[in-house]
Design an enzyme around this catalytic site. Structure first.
Site, PDB file in Angstrom:
ATOM      1  N   ASP A  64       0.522  -1.400   0.093  1.00 60.05           N
ATOM      2  CA  ASP A  64       0.088   0.287   0.324  1.00 60.05           C
ATOM      3  C   ASP A  64       1.102   1.241   0.136  1.00 60.05           C
ATOM      4  O   ASP A  64       1.780   1.534   0.900  1.00 60.05           O
ATOM      5  CB  ASP A  64      -0.898  -0.082   1.197  1.00 60.05           C
ATOM      6  N   VAL A  65       0.343   1.915  -0.803  1.00 60.04           N
ATOM      7  CA  VAL A  65       1.542   3.211  -0.652  1.00 60.04           C
ATOM      8  C   VAL A  65       0.986   4.218  -0.087  1.00 60.04           C
ATOM      9  O   VAL A  65       2.374   5.302  -0.090  1.00 60.04           O
ATOM     10  CB  VAL A  65       1.512   4.040  -1.962  1.00 60.04           C
ATOM     11  N   ALA A  85      -0.047   4.623  -9.427  1.00 60.69           N
ATOM     12  CA  ALA A  85      -1.510   3.800  -7.879  1.00 60.69           C
ATOM     13  C   ALA A  85      -2.542   4.867  -7.182  1.00 60.69           C
ATOM     14  O   ALA A  85      -1.749   6.526  -7.274  1.00 60.69           O
ATOM     15  CB  ALA A  85      -0.578   3.141  -6.358  1.00 60.69           C
ATOM     16  N   TYR A 190     -11.508  14.285  -6.630  1.00 63.70           N
ATOM     17  CA  TYR A 190     -10.391  13.524  -7.254  1.00 63.70           C
ATOM     18  C   TYR A 190      -9.202  14.198  -8.322  1.00 63.70           C
ATOM     19  O   TYR A 190      -7.903  14.071  -7.973  1.00 63.70           O
ATOM     20  CB  TYR A 190     -10.572  12.402  -8.211  1.00 63.70           C
ATOM     21  N   LYS A 194      -5.110  14.602  -7.717  1.00 63.91           N
ATOM     22  CA  LYS A 194      -4.152  14.445  -9.004  1.00 63.91           C
ATOM     23  C   LYS A 194      -3.918  16.003  -8.932  1.00 63.91           C
ATOM     24  O   LYS A 194      -1.937  15.560  -9.707  1.00 63.91           O
ATOM     25  CB  LYS A 194      -5.236  14.324 -10.007  1.00 63.91           C
ATOM     26  N   ASN A 219      -9.079  10.316 -21.421  1.00 71.93           N
ATOM     27  CA  ASN A 219     -10.332   9.202 -21.188  1.00 71.93           C
ATOM     28  C   ASN A 219      -9.399   8.301 -21.441  1.00 71.93           C
ATOM     29  O   ASN A 219      -8.606   7.774 -22.913  1.00 71.93           O
ATOM     30  CB  ASN A 219     -11.669   9.368 -21.395  1.00 71.93           C
TER      31      ASN A 219
HETATM   32  C1  UD1 Z   1     -12.626   9.907 -16.687  1.00 69.50           C
HETATM   33  C2  UD1 Z   1     -11.641   9.174 -15.554  1.00 69.50           C
HETATM   34  C3  UD1 Z   1     -10.751   9.396 -14.402  1.00 69.50           C
HETATM   35  C4  UD1 Z   1      -9.810  10.551 -15.031  1.00 69.50           C
HETATM   36  C5  UD1 Z   1     -10.282  11.260 -16.527  1.00 69.50           C
HETATM   37  C6  UD1 Z   1      -9.021  11.321 -17.633  1.00 69.50           C
HETATM   38  C7  UD1 Z   1     -13.156   7.094 -14.264  1.00 69.50           C
HETATM   39  C8  UD1 Z   1     -14.455   6.931 -13.510  1.00 69.50           C
HETATM   40  N1  UD1 Z   1     -12.363   8.774 -14.310  1.00 69.50           N
HETATM   41  O1  UD1 Z   1     -12.669  11.070 -15.383  1.00 69.50           O
HETATM   42  O2  UD1 Z   1     -10.107   9.204 -13.175  1.00 69.50           O
HETATM   43  O3  UD1 Z   1      -8.615  10.900 -15.272  1.00 69.50           O
HETATM   44  O4  UD1 Z   1     -10.997  10.338 -17.509  1.00 69.50           O
HETATM   45  O5  UD1 Z   1      -8.218  10.662 -17.830  1.00 69.50           O
HETATM   46  O6  UD1 Z   1     -12.784   6.916 -14.909  1.00 69.50           O
HETATM   47  N2  UD1 Z   1     -21.334   8.824 -18.786  1.00 69.50           N
HETATM   48  C9  UD1 Z   1     -22.498   9.019 -18.937  1.00 69.50           C
HETATM   49  N3  UD1 Z   1     -22.809   7.524 -18.585  1.00 69.50           N
HETATM   50  C10 UD1 Z   1     -21.912   6.745 -17.252  1.00 69.50           C
HETATM   51  C11 UD1 Z   1     -20.743   7.263 -16.798  1.00 69.50           C
HETATM   52  C12 UD1 Z   1     -20.526   8.431 -17.464  1.00 69.50           C
HETATM   53  O7  UD1 Z   1     -22.806   9.533 -19.797  1.00 69.50           O
HETATM   54  O8  UD1 Z   1     -22.708   6.150 -17.223  1.00 69.50           O
HETATM   55  C13 UD1 Z   1     -20.734  10.597 -18.929  1.00 69.50           C
HETATM   56  C14 UD1 Z   1     -20.150  11.280 -17.849  1.00 69.50           C
HETATM   57  O9  UD1 Z   1     -21.587  11.761 -17.406  1.00 69.50           O
HETATM   58  C15 UD1 Z   1     -19.061  12.179 -18.705  1.00 69.50           C
HETATM   59  C16 UD1 Z   1     -18.420  10.954 -19.338  1.00 69.50           C
HETATM   60  O10 UD1 Z   1     -19.658  10.535 -19.781  1.00 69.50           O
HETATM   61  O11 UD1 Z   1     -19.901  13.615 -19.131  1.00 69.50           O
HETATM   62  C17 UD1 Z   1     -17.551  11.308 -19.432  1.00 69.50           C
HETATM   63  O12 UD1 Z   1     -16.994  10.253 -17.939  1.00 69.50           O
HETATM   64  P1  UD1 Z   1     -15.926   9.268 -17.217  1.00 69.50           P
HETATM   65  O13 UD1 Z   1     -15.899   7.961 -18.151  1.00 69.50           O
HETATM   66  O14 UD1 Z   1     -16.546   9.501 -15.647  1.00 69.50           O
HETATM   67  O15 UD1 Z   1     -14.829  10.218 -17.473  1.00 69.50           O
HETATM   68  P2  UD1 Z   1     -14.472  11.510 -16.913  1.00 69.50           P
HETATM   69  O16 UD1 Z   1     -15.069  12.284 -16.060  1.00 69.50           O
HETATM   70  O17 UD1 Z   1     -13.955  12.420 -17.929  1.00 69.50           O
END
Ligand code: UD1
Length: 378
Positions: A64-65, A85, A190, A194, A219
């Site tokens: 664990d970090v 991590a 979060y 970061k 993403n």
């Molecule tokens: C994501 C990552 C984050 C990372 C960032 C940049 C997750 C949860 N988030 O954030 O760790 O630092 O990219 O790499 O992995 N959405 C839907 N339906 C869903 C889920 C999401 O419509 O079931 C929409 C959200 O409202 C948002 C978009 O999809 O508008 C992206 O969401 P998400 O994949 O959670 O990514 P980020 O918040 O952009």
């Protein structure tokens, strides 16, 4: 080099470790095998530990970090540290505040204090940052030019007015690529952690002469993305929904955009940051430079998975979500020679092949209910 990879058993870490091993580096994988991410038979490390036996030059450490004892031992004899991590759910971070700060910010503090106070051989530190620290992505207003809008307000969104408005004149803005120079404005716990990780590594790295680099991942998608984790990225959540014959649930109107980058290209960026001196002391975006709407991701996945399931557009919003953010990748191209190689249309096949080979455990509804109960999705 001997490289310590924290979070090395995860989605990104496991591919990175394979690449480092194939390039001739020795690796020490340090991971806590977080159950939320590692539930199910993922076996991310099977290529590096066939039948559970590590290949030559590969070590696996459970740890664990946040533990100076465990992390201190893992730092022994390493030439470089790649710090991946972290707890990674944006929505979840808004109520598990302590856990996110503890793992991400404090875990990084533990790492840096060890580097600051003990003898070590570390001559490179690469830390995983995130595009989420920008808040809203780059925006252009027809009257006011380049602007830095704050997060959209609940009043605006509750009437279905989704687009980002100019903070000066109130007009609707047009998204533009987000460069590293854009002021950061984290809008979730979060994202705050970061930003902390990134700034802490660069500040301590400079003070103690440890060349350090922060990579702002956009993403990320690809095989080994946790399918049972309802707080993972949207492409994995949608895959899991569709494979269970349920519609992907789309927040807002689905026209919000993100920059989807294949894990293979993320590994390319980390590998370049590790070996190139030109990276030292810098932050870099890691994306593709291309925006894709969330609705289009849902449609693409449904088509590729050969299911005729239309997305369920919710016209609801998640607290802390930004509308548009895609990367300006000119800095990492120029400094490090990074070039994305995978387009979403074809790269998504890798995620799909993986998802189809797994038991996709769809836990979306419980997670969505949790957010709704707390007023974080409405
Ligand atoms: C994501 C990552 C984050 C990372 C960032 C940049 C997750 C949860 N988030 O954030 O760790 O630092 O990219 O790499 O992995 N959405 C839907 N339906 C869903 C889920 C999401 O419509 O079931 C929409 C959200 O409202 C948002 C978009 O999809 O508008 C992206 O969401 P998400 O994949 O959670 O990514 P980020 O918040 O952009």
């Amino acid at each position: 080099m001997k490289v310590l990879v924290t979070g090395g058993a995860g989605f990104v870490g496991s591919f990175l470790c394979e690449e480092l091993h194939n390039s001739g580096h020795d690796i020490r994988i340090f991971d806590n095998f977080e159950p939320q991410v590692h539930s199910g038979a993922q076996g991310n490390l099977r290529n590096l530990l066939p039948n559970g036996i590590p290949l030559n030059g590969v070590e696996l450490v459970f740890g664990d970090v946040r533990s100076p004892i465990q992390l201190g031992a893992a730092l022994r004899d390493v030439d470089a540290v790649i710090h991946l991590a972290a707890q990674v759910g944006v929505g979840q971070s808004m109520y598990e505040v302590h856990r996110y700060v503890d793992h991400n910010t404090i875990g990084t503090a533990v790492l840096l204090e060890l580097l600051a106070s003990r003898k070590h051989n570390v001559r490179k530190l690469v830390v995983a940052s995130s595009m989420s620290i920008y808040g809203e992505g780059g925006a252009h207003c027809a009257s006011c030019g380049s602007v830095t809008p704050a997060l959209r307000g609940a009043t605006q969104m509750s009437v279905g007015d989704w687009e980002v408005r100019c903070p000066i004149c109130g007009r609707t803005t047009t998204p533009v690529p987000t460069a590293e120079s854009k002021p950061v404005l984290p809008t979730s716990i979060y994202a705050i952690t970061k930003r902390d990780q990134e700034e802490m590594c660069l500040v301590v790295g400079r003070a103690y002469g440890i060349p350090s680099v922060a990579l702002r991942f956009f993403n990320i998608y690809g095989p080994r993305q946790s399918l049972g984790n309802p707080y993972t990225g949207v492409a994995a959540i949608f895959s899991s929904r569709i494979l269970n014959d349920r519609p992907p649930v789309v927040f807002e109107d689905g026209n919000q955009t993100r920059d989807f980058v294949h894990v293979k290209d993320v590994v390319q960026a980390i590998s370049l940051a590790l070996v190139k001196d030109e990276a030292n002391g810098h932050v870099f975006n890691v994306g593709t430079g291309r925006p894709t709407s969330i609705k289009d991701v849902a449609i693409l996945l449904s088509r590729k998975l050969r299911r005729n399931i239309a997305p369920q557009i919710e016209y609801k919003f998640r607290e802390g979500d930004v509308r548009h953010c895609y990367a300006d990748i000119s800095k990492i191209k120029e400094h490090l020679g990074y070039a994305p190689t995978v387009e979403l249309e074809t790269g998504i096949d890798d995620l799909i092949d993986w998802a189809e080979s797994q038991k996709a455990d769809d836990r979306f509804e419980a997670a969505a209910a949790e957010l709704a109960k707390r007023g974080l999705a409405r």
